[in-house]
Write a protein that holds these residues in place. Sequence first.
Motif, PDB file in Angstrom:
ATOM      1  N   PHE A  78      75.427  36.075  12.570  1.00 35.48           N
ATOM      2  CA  PHE A  78      74.056  36.562  12.710  1.00 35.48           C
ATOM      3  C   PHE A  78      73.596  37.203  11.402  1.00 35.48           C
ATOM      4  N   THR A  79      74.487  37.966  10.750  1.00 32.80           N
ATOM      5  CA  THR A  79      74.142  38.611   9.469  1.00 32.80           C
ATOM      6  C   THR A  79      73.807  37.564   8.420  1.00 32.80           C
ATOM      7  N   GLU A  80      74.567  36.493   8.384  1.00 27.24           N
ATOM      8  CA  GLU A  80      74.289  35.415   7.424  1.00 27.24           C
ATOM      9  C   GLU A  80      72.961  34.733   7.749  1.00 27.24           C
ATOM     10  N   MET A  81      72.658  34.604   9.027  1.00 30.91           N
ATOM     11  CA  MET A  81      71.396  33.979   9.423  1.00 30.91           C
ATOM     12  C   MET A  81      70.211  34.805   8.943  1.00 30.91           C
ATOM     13  N   MET A  82      70.367  36.135   8.970  1.00 33.34           N
ATOM     14  CA  MET A  82      69.295  37.012   8.536  1.00 33.34           C
ATOM     15  C   MET A  82      68.982  36.848   7.047  1.00 33.34           C
ATOM     16  N   GLN A  83      69.948  36.350   6.302  1.00 32.72           N
ATOM     17  CA  GLN A  83      69.774  36.182   4.864  1.00 32.72           C
ATOM     18  C   GLN A  83      69.225  34.813   4.505  1.00 32.72           C
ATOM     19  N   MET A  84      69.090  33.947   5.500  1.00 31.56           N
ATOM     20  CA  MET A  84      68.552  32.607   5.272  1.00 31.56           C
ATOM     21  C   MET A  84      67.049  32.595   5.533  1.00 31.56           C
ATOM     22  N   ASP A  85      66.377  31.661   4.951  1.00 33.85           N
ATOM     23  CA  ASP A  85      64.930  31.550   5.115  1.00 33.85           C
ATOM     24  C   ASP A  85      64.628  30.618   6.287  1.00 33.85           C
ATOM     25  N   ILE A  86      64.981  31.062   7.488  1.00 32.50           N
ATOM     26  CA  ILE A  86      64.704  30.240   8.657  1.00 32.50           C
ATOM     27  C   ILE A  86      63.271  30.470   9.108  1.00 32.50           C
ATOM     28  N   ASP A  87      62.685  29.476   9.761  1.00 34.61           N
ATOM     29  CA  ASP A  87      61.332  29.633  10.278  1.00 34.61           C
ATOM     30  C   ASP A  87      61.327  29.426  11.783  1.00 34.61           C
ATOM     31  N   LEU A  88      60.151  29.440  12.366  1.00 29.74           N
ATOM     32  CA  LEU A  88      60.032  29.366  13.817  1.00 29.74           C
ATOM     33  C   LEU A  88      60.658  28.107  14.401  1.00 29.74           C
ATOM     34  N   ASP A  89      60.554  27.003  13.664  1.00 33.48           N
ATOM     35  CA  ASP A  89      60.986  25.711  14.198  1.00 33.48           C
ATOM     36  C   ASP A  89      62.376  25.296  13.730  1.00 33.48           C
ATOM     37  N   THR A  90      63.067  26.177  13.023  1.00 36.21           N
ATOM     38  CA  THR A  90      64.430  25.850  12.603  1.00 36.21           C
ATOM     39  C   THR A  90      65.300  25.631  13.832  1.00 36.21           C
ATOM     40  N   GLN A  91      65.990  24.496  13.868  1.00 38.36           N
ATOM     41  CA  GLN A  91      66.825  24.157  15.017  1.00 38.36           C
ATOM     42  C   GLN A  91      68.182  24.849  14.909  1.00 38.36           C
ATOM     43  N   GLN A 125      75.830  24.165  23.699  1.00 34.38           N
ATOM     44  CA  GLN A 125      75.604  22.884  23.036  1.00 34.38           C
ATOM     45  C   GLN A 125      74.118  22.561  22.856  1.00 34.38           C
ATOM     46  N   LYS A 126      73.259  23.382  23.413  1.00 32.28           N
ATOM     47  CA  LYS A 126      71.827  23.109  23.379  1.00 32.28           C
ATOM     48  C   LYS A 126      71.202  23.532  22.057  1.00 32.28           C
ATOM     49  N   ILE A 167      80.876  38.674  18.576  1.00 29.88           N
ATOM     50  CA  ILE A 167      80.080  38.172  17.451  1.00 29.88           C
ATOM     51  C   ILE A 167      79.584  36.765  17.771  1.00 29.88           C
ATOM     52  N   LYS A 168      78.280  36.570  17.574  1.00 26.82           N
ATOM     53  CA  LYS A 168      77.697  35.249  17.804  1.00 26.82           C
ATOM     54  C   LYS A 168      77.678  34.463  16.505  1.00 26.82           C
ATOM     55  N   ASN A 169      78.041  33.203  16.609  1.00 28.06           N
ATOM     56  CA  ASN A 169      77.947  32.298  15.472  1.00 28.06           C
ATOM     57  C   ASN A 169      76.940  31.203  15.790  1.00 28.06           C
ATOM     58  N   TYR A 170      76.330  30.681  14.747  1.00 29.09           N
ATOM     59  CA  TYR A 170      75.258  29.702  14.930  1.00 29.09           C
ATOM     60  C   TYR A 170      75.458  28.512  14.000  1.00 29.09           C
ATOM     61  N   TYR A 171      74.956  27.369  14.458  1.00 22.89           N
ATOM     62  CA  TYR A 171      74.876  26.174  13.634  1.00 22.89           C
ATOM     63  C   TYR A 171      73.395  25.867  13.382  1.00 22.89           C
ATOM     64  N   ILE A 172      73.116  25.272  12.228  1.00 20.66           N
ATOM     65  CA  ILE A 172      71.748  24.908  11.868  1.00 20.66           C
ATOM     66  C   ILE A 172      71.671  23.392  11.717  1.00 20.66           C
ATOM     67  N   LEU A 173      70.585  22.817  12.198  1.00 21.92           N
ATOM     68  CA  LEU A 173      70.349  21.386  12.046  1.00 21.92           C
ATOM     69  C   LEU A 173      69.396  21.176  10.879  1.00 21.92           C
ATOM     70  N   ARG A 174      69.948  20.613   9.786  1.00 27.09           N
ATOM     71  CA  ARG A 174      69.139  20.358   8.605  1.00 27.09           C
ATOM     72  C   ARG A 174      69.356  18.936   8.137  1.00 27.09           C
ATOM     73  N   ARG A 187      74.501  18.855  11.162  1.00 24.86           N
ATOM     74  CA  ARG A 187      74.876  20.150  11.736  1.00 24.86           C
ATOM     75  C   ARG A 187      75.704  20.910  10.711  1.00 24.86           C
ATOM     76  N   THR A 188      75.199  22.089  10.303  1.00 27.50           N
ATOM     77  CA  THR A 188      75.910  22.893   9.309  1.00 27.50           C
ATOM     78  C   THR A 188      76.267  24.247   9.905  1.00 27.50           C
ATOM     79  N   GLY A 189      77.327  24.837   9.440  1.00 26.81           N
ATOM     80  CA  GLY A 189      77.766  26.131   9.960  1.00 26.81           C
ATOM     81  C   GLY A 189      79.248  26.090  10.301  1.00 26.81           C
ATOM     82  N   PRO A 190      79.729  27.097  11.006  1.00 24.01           N
ATOM     83  CA  PRO A 190      78.958  28.160  11.666  1.00 24.01           C
ATOM     84  C   PRO A 190      78.602  29.299  10.719  1.00 24.01           C
TER      85      PRO A 190
END
Length: 209
Positions: free
Chosen positions: A19-32, A39-40, A2-9, A13-16
């Motif tokens: 992937f299922t939770e990410m699909m429910q968020m309103d992320i766009d092309l430039d979301t970091q 670490q990238k 299972i992959k986990n992700y952090y979001i830069l808002r 840095r928020t998270g982790p």
Amino acid sequence: MIKNYYILRNSERTGPFTFTEMMQMDIDLDTQLQRESNQKWQNASELPEFNYYFEGKGFYFPTEDNLAGFWWRLLAYAIDSVILTVAIMFFASDLFMEIYKNQQANDTSYDALITRLKLNFILFLTSIIYNALLEATPMRGSIGKRICKLAVVDADGKRLSLPRAFLRNVGKILSSLVFCVGYLNILWDDHRQAWHDYFAKTYVIIRNR
């Protein structure tokens, strides 16, 4: 695994998040985003696992695996040529009839040449307008491309603006020069681009939807 992700808002840095939770968020092309194992920081559009998510939002990223080859594009062109020829024959039947009579009479006069040039100009101008208008719609391409499941996009996977679509299709003049070598460039180019694709910075892809 299972992959986990952090979001830069807001520089935080928020998270982790899964992937299922990410699909429910309103992320766009430039979301970091940052994978938990890396670490990238990357734009969401750079992570291939989100391609289907963005396709659902109308973005089709050009990748090595989905670039349309020469023969699919040629088939789409053939379909469009039939559509345009039938349409022009319906609206300019007198012009077609005049050319037919000239051919039957082996007329090589100046007037016969002008008539043929008029038809060629109408075909070319109609093709530009037809393709440009449809490439700027959610279809992202002509009827022929739609039938062949192809789409014209920019480097970010977005559909073309109307001015850019016109620029691309006017650029087909370049691709038509010297025995259409600009079209044949698709056969050996790494990004399968014709010269007019270089000119407008566009790509033709095979779409999944």
